[in-house]
Design an enzyme around this catalytic site. Sequence first.
Site, mmCIF file in Angstrom:
data_model
loop_
_atom_site.group_PDB
_atom_site.id
_atom_site.type_symbol
_atom_site.label_atom_id
_atom_site.label_comp_id
_atom_site.label_asym_id
_atom_site.label_seq_id
_atom_site.Cartn_x
_atom_site.Cartn_y
_atom_site.Cartn_z
ATOM 1 N N ASP A 153 3.269 -6.355 3.459
ATOM 2 C CA ASP A 153 2.820 -5.283 4.344
ATOM 3 C C ASP A 153 3.173 -5.610 5.794
ATOM 4 O O ASP A 153 2.369 -5.431 6.703
ATOM 5 C CB ASP A 153 1.316 -5.054 4.194
ATOM 6 N N HIS B 23 3.527 2.842 12.644
ATOM 7 C CA HIS B 23 2.622 3.990 12.838
ATOM 8 C C HIS B 23 3.210 5.067 13.759
ATOM 9 O O HIS B 23 2.463 5.859 14.336
ATOM 10 C CB HIS B 23 1.270 3.542 13.419
ATOM 11 N N GLU C 111 -4.933 1.910 2.457
ATOM 12 C CA GLU C 111 -5.033 0.714 3.306
ATOM 13 C C GLU C 111 -5.164 1.087 4.770
ATOM 14 O O GLU C 111 -5.852 0.405 5.537
ATOM 15 C CB GLU C 111 -3.795 -0.169 3.111
ATOM 16 N N HIS D 92 0.830 -1.214 0.000
ATOM 17 C CA HIS D 92 0.000 0.000 0.000
ATOM 18 C C HIS D 92 0.857 1.253 0.000
ATOM 19 O O HIS D 92 1.816 1.388 0.744
ATOM 20 C CB HIS D 92 -1.019 -0.005 1.136
#
Length: 455
Positions: free
Chosen positions: A351, A421, A323, A277
């Site tokens: 991923d 993240h 995504e 993604h």
Amino acid sequence: MKKIAFFLLFTSIIYSQNNDQKMLKDIYKFSLTNSQCYSWLDYLSNKIGQRISGSSGAEKGVNYTKQQLETLGLDKVYLQEVMVPKWVRGEKETAYILDDKSKTSVPICALGGSIATDKKGLTAEVIEVHSLKELQSIGKEKVKGKIVFYNGPFDAENIDAFKSYGNCVDQRFYGARDAAKMGAVGTIVRSMNFRLDDLPHTGAQTYDDLPKSQYIPTAAISTNGAELLSKKLKENSNLKFYMKLSCQSFDDVLSYNVIGEITGSEHPEKIMIVGGHLDSWDLADGSQDDGAGVVQSMEVIEIFKKLNYKPKNTIRVVLFMNEEFGGKGGKKYEELSKKNSENHIFALESDAGGFTPRGFSFECDANNFQKVMNWKYLFEPYLIHQFYIGGTGSDIGHLTSAKIVKAGLIPDTQRYFDYHHAANDKFDAVNKRELELGAATMASLMYLFDQYGID
């Protein structure tokens, strides 16, 4: 006559095995000595930066990867329109633990799709829980008017870090929804990682079927911050927490999946895809999640072109948009695939970061999994040893062709959630050789499925 037939069959098997061994050797050699994936990632990360869907960075990522695919001499390179959510974080978040004696700053970041607090911020008492189930057990009267603090940590006993993530990520995803239903005014969620540090990790959350009038602000707190807040709550259960978020949601905007294609020489109607993604979160440039998967997928198709390999089936690289919160790119790809009556026989996604490859997870039947196990010896020289049935990838998860094998690259998981993240998910977190090994491993599996098909 039977002896001759057996000899011919045996000779054919040996010939195929030798060809496969040579092809894998060539794939790994090219990837480790001539691939562009690391330089592509350098540009994506350091020249473009964050690529949250709906942003100018995402648009630049689309244009750059399309341009690079066009240089590879593919049969087709094109963009696939998809409407994606646009959410903007706004100014940097602030938070304090407020007790009778002190005001202590702690690092937080808004979760994706969260609403903002009042311009002056939100101050309320805190109630600590360790799971959604525990929240339900304590009753609305103890939750109403408070900030719910989800402090369920990663389970350190799990060797597979993704298992620990899967066991507690529901706090992040559904935490605000469930707390709002019980009258909470906000939520704070412990960051999804093993390490104790000062980096809050963002991620998707949902208000689901709540009316907008019941939305509450929600943020992640760093693991060090979570430890401190929990300690202070034990000392003073009446302390208060202050947080200020400035995020905002807008109407969906136009973006694109990026697609490059080599038409199959024997079965052009049978499609195999490899992808990652293109979007990332906005705290960093998303080199591990999922810049690595994007450039590895591009590298697979470069390897085939540079080695002059002509696939039997049509091979596509698909760089999916959105995504991270919504999955709109994967859904749109599947929608158009069904509309065009396309037949996908194999899909591979990367991923899980650009760390040392260990193997693959598969979604397939027993016959096709046995086929993979028969290839295991081919991967052993490259230290690839994990092959199991399990989840593969959220973008390819939407594909519903009549018969399809899906696979997910499995890198070493131990360091992934140090960066996932968070603001340190940057280019310097990716090792060039590990990235290239992953690309070669993906190309090898694609080659084998292209050669031998699915059962």
